[in-house]
Design a protein around this motif. Structure first.
Motif, PDB file in Angstrom:
ATOM      1  N   ALA A 140     -63.030 -50.587  18.622  1.00 22.48           N
ATOM      2  CA  ALA A 140     -62.113 -51.222  17.682  1.00 22.48           C
ATOM      3  C   ALA A 140     -62.422 -52.708  17.536  1.00 22.48           C
ATOM      4  O   ALA A 140     -62.256 -53.285  16.447  1.00 22.48           O
ATOM      5  CB  ALA A 140     -60.671 -51.024  18.137  1.00 22.48           C
ATOM      6  N   LYS A 141     -62.873 -53.336  18.597  1.00 22.44           N
ATOM      7  CA  LYS A 141     -63.250 -54.743  18.532  1.00 22.44           C
ATOM      8  C   LYS A 141     -64.435 -54.944  17.589  1.00 22.44           C
ATOM      9  O   LYS A 141     -64.448 -55.881  16.772  1.00 22.44           O
ATOM     10  CB  LYS A 141     -63.605 -55.244  19.944  1.00 22.44           C
ATOM     11  N   ILE A 142     -65.420 -54.063  17.684  1.00 23.86           N
ATOM     12  CA  ILE A 142     -66.585 -54.142  16.787  1.00 23.86           C
ATOM     13  C   ILE A 142     -66.159 -53.885  15.346  1.00 23.86           C
ATOM     14  O   ILE A 142     -66.615 -54.557  14.411  1.00 23.86           O
ATOM     15  CB  ILE A 142     -67.653 -53.129  17.236  1.00 23.86           C
ATOM     16  N   LEU A 143     -65.270 -52.914  15.162  1.00 24.04           N
ATOM     17  CA  LEU A 143     -64.736 -52.621  13.832  1.00 24.04           C
ATOM     18  C   LEU A 143     -64.076 -53.850  13.236  1.00 24.04           C
ATOM     19  O   LEU A 143     -64.318 -54.198  12.068  1.00 24.04           O
ATOM     20  CB  LEU A 143     -63.730 -51.473  13.933  1.00 24.04           C
ATOM     21  N   GLN A 144     -63.246 -54.519  14.010  1.00 25.63           N
ATOM     22  CA  GLN A 144     -62.541 -55.701  13.519  1.00 25.63           C
ATOM     23  C   GLN A 144     -63.524 -56.780  13.075  1.00 25.63           C
ATOM     24  O   GLN A 144     -63.366 -57.385  12.009  1.00 25.63           O
ATOM     25  CB  GLN A 144     -61.622 -56.241  14.617  1.00 25.63           C
ATOM     26  N   GLU A 145     -64.546 -57.030  13.873  1.00 29.98           N
ATOM     27  CA  GLU A 145     -65.539 -58.047  13.523  1.00 29.98           C
ATOM     28  C   GLU A 145     -66.254 -57.698  12.233  1.00 29.98           C
ATOM     29  O   GLU A 145     -66.437 -58.553  11.348  1.00 29.98           O
ATOM     30  CB  GLU A 145     -66.548 -58.204  14.664  1.00 29.98           C
ATOM     31  N   ASN A 146     -66.673 -56.440  12.086  1.00 29.16           N
ATOM     32  CA  ASN A 146     -67.415 -56.037  10.897  1.00 29.16           C
ATOM     33  C   ASN A 146     -66.547 -56.097   9.643  1.00 29.16           C
ATOM     34  O   ASN A 146     -67.033 -56.478   8.555  1.00 29.16           O
ATOM     35  CB  ASN A 146     -67.995 -54.633  11.078  1.00 29.16           C
ATOM     36  N   VAL A 147     -65.279 -55.716   9.767  1.00 26.52           N
ATOM     37  CA  VAL A 147     -64.375 -55.772   8.617  1.00 26.52           C
ATOM     38  C   VAL A 147     -64.134 -57.208   8.186  1.00 26.52           C
ATOM     39  O   VAL A 147     -64.175 -57.531   6.987  1.00 26.52           O
ATOM     40  CB  VAL A 147     -63.051 -55.061   8.950  1.00 26.52           C
ATOM     41  N   LEU A 148     -63.906 -58.115   9.146  1.00 27.19           N
ATOM     42  CA  LEU A 148     -63.671 -59.513   8.803  1.00 27.19           C
ATOM     43  C   LEU A 148     -64.916 -60.165   8.232  1.00 27.19           C
ATOM     44  O   LEU A 148     -64.843 -60.985   7.315  1.00 27.19           O
ATOM     45  CB  LEU A 148     -63.181 -60.286  10.030  1.00 27.19           C
ATOM     46  N   ARG A 149     -66.064 -59.823   8.762  1.00 29.66           N
ATOM     47  CA  ARG A 149     -67.322 -60.385   8.249  1.00 29.66           C
ATOM     48  C   ARG A 149     -67.538 -59.959   6.802  1.00 29.66           C
ATOM     49  O   ARG A 149     -68.029 -60.723   5.972  1.00 29.66           O
ATOM     50  CB  ARG A 149     -68.484 -59.935   9.139  1.00 29.66           C
TER      51      ARG A 149
END
Length: 462
Positions: A140-149
């Motif tokens: 979920a942490k990786i998901l959050q970073e990719n979505v914000l990027r």
């Protein structure tokens, strides 16, 4: 190949197809492809490298794998590295007008960014709301970073089991279930997945997929669209899951025009990508529309606007969209109602909600990187802009101290090829690099010569 896999594959698809697929897996490198961001990149024009089912955005790249993580264009969200077959879900989205979208098993974020890109929020941010969920915390942490990027406007990122989301009363008009699976389509890309394959794992995946589908169906509105996909090839996790849905619910199978019959190997409406037959890795996908009446949703109470001290830097943004929990975020009233619903339910962790703008530290407003990468609102950042070249951009991405011509103290927005890259703060005696350390390039040996130069042209943002 495991003997059980080979025997079952031959029985379902035949020896000729098996030999072709296995030969491709053994002898050819994985196919590499990227998908561009419609708000940040101009349409692609080279037909010879285009992904045929997503022309203008999907592009094949060289067989030698570039170091995408060193590319400033990747860091600003101009493109996402995505397997070509996964881009096919866009074919089901044409003509849909959802108000709420749920990506139920979303990490690492490829299909979430495709959904966000296809349904770009209007400037009012009124709709559609995208909820990206991943139960496993680290993923979920990786998901959050990719979505914000990519640009996290009007997006909520959660970490919860599907049954917890269903228990909240959440309802969505479009739900994507990219289900956990046995991974047969990953054999070429990830050879370790071959050793992990077993009949027992397939059976476990089938059971887990049905639990997820049950929760998804409970949350799907009447007339809503459910897209189901796996990166596996066997019919137990694909065609048989469609048959299970048909046996339990009132639904309509969605078929595409043109029909893509060459991808329907076992049944019309179930589209399958196989190495050696399409320029992609393995993927199976189908979509159904809900016909039965939905259970009544829990009524959501309109959220009263927070009485906020509004920093000068964000006063020009829609006031009713401003919320804060320490960090100022931009989220529509509809999104705020949904956030309230989710926050009140046990077992749901909210990782991000809306577009993060920044936070107060003492008397100073510190802007967020999420505002920098916004596809809609980055043009509203109230700071002087300084264009940087590749070497300076890479220095920023490595968390170095950039050498820039900043005439006075304060915040500056650095841009790369006109796209916002990062913020810095001139402190008088030094420049403070505000690029998030968790997003930074960690390999100090990489130089600007390692940056892949993909034929991407920038457009859209000022």
């Amino acid at each position: 190949m495991p003997e059980d896999f080979e025997r079952e594959f031959r029985a379902v698809f035949g020896t000729e197809l098996f030999s072709r697929v296995i030969g491709t897996i053994k002898d050819e490198a994985p196919v590499l492809s990227v998908r561009t961001n419609r708000l940040k990149a101009a349409p692609l024009s080279n037909e010879s490298t285009s992904v045929s089912w997503l022309p203008g955005q999907g592009m094949y790249v060289s067989d030698e794998r570039p170091v995408f993580g060193v590319d400033p264009f990747w860091h600003v969200g101009a493109y996402y590295v995505q397997e070509a077959g996964s881009m096919f879900i866009a074919k089901f989205l044409e003509g849909e007008k959802p108000e709420v979208i749920l990506d139920l098993c979303a990490a690492p974020g490829g299909k979430s960014t495709l959904l966000r890109d296809f349904f770009t929020p209007r400037e009012t941010l009124s709709e559609p709301l995208l909820i990206c969920n991943e139960p496993i915390s680290e993923r979920a942490k990786i998901l959050q970073e990719n979505v914000l990027r990519w640009g996290g406007d009007e997006t909520i990122v959660t970490s919860a089991l599907p049954e917890a989301l269903a228990a909240s009363g959440l309802r969505a008009d479009l739900i994507l279930v990219d289900a956990p699976c046995s991974g047969e389509g990953m054999f070429r890309k990830d050879p370790a997945s071959i050793d992990e394959w077993s009949q027992a794992n397939v059976s476990l995946c089938v059971s887990r997929q049905r639990d997820i589908l049950s929760s998804a169906w409970e949350m799907l509105t009447e007339g809503g669209l459910l897209i189901y996909s796996t990166c596996t090839l066997n019919p137990k996790e694909n065609e048989e899951q469609l048959s299970w849905l048909e046996g339990h619910y009132d639904l309509e199978l969605v078929t595409l025009t043109p029909d893509y019959d060459d991808l329907c190997l076992l049944r019309k409406g179930v589209y399958r990508f196989m190495p050696g037959f399409t320029r992609s890795e393995g993927l199976s996908v189908f979509a159904v529309r809900k016909c039965a009446r939905t259970a009544s949703a829990k009524p959501s109470k309109p959220v009263k606007p927070q009485k906020l001290h509004t920093p000068d830097e964000i006063k020009g943004l829609p006031h009713s969209f401003l919320v804060t929990n320490g960090v100022y975020n931009l989220l529509s009233p509809k999104g705020q109602e949904t956030l309230s619903l989710l926050s009140a339910t046990k077992g749901i962790r909210i990782r991000s909600a809306g577009l993060p703008l920044g936070e107060m530290k003492g008397k100073d407003f510190i802007p967020s990187q999420g505002w920098v990468t916004s596809g809609v609102f980055s043009q509203d950042l109230p700071y002087p802009r300084i264009a940087v070249n590749e070497d300076t951009a890479l220095s920023i991405l490595k968390k170095g101290t950039p050498v820039i011509d900043a005439p006075e103290r304060g915040f500056y927005l650095l841009t790369y090829s006109s796209l916002p890259l990062s913020l810095v703060k001139h402190l008088g005696t030094r420049i403070n690099n505000l690029y998030p350390k968790e997003w930074a390039v960690r390999n100090a040996r990489l130089t600007s010569e390692d940056i892949p130069h993909l034929p991407i042209r920038i457009s859209g943002l000022k």
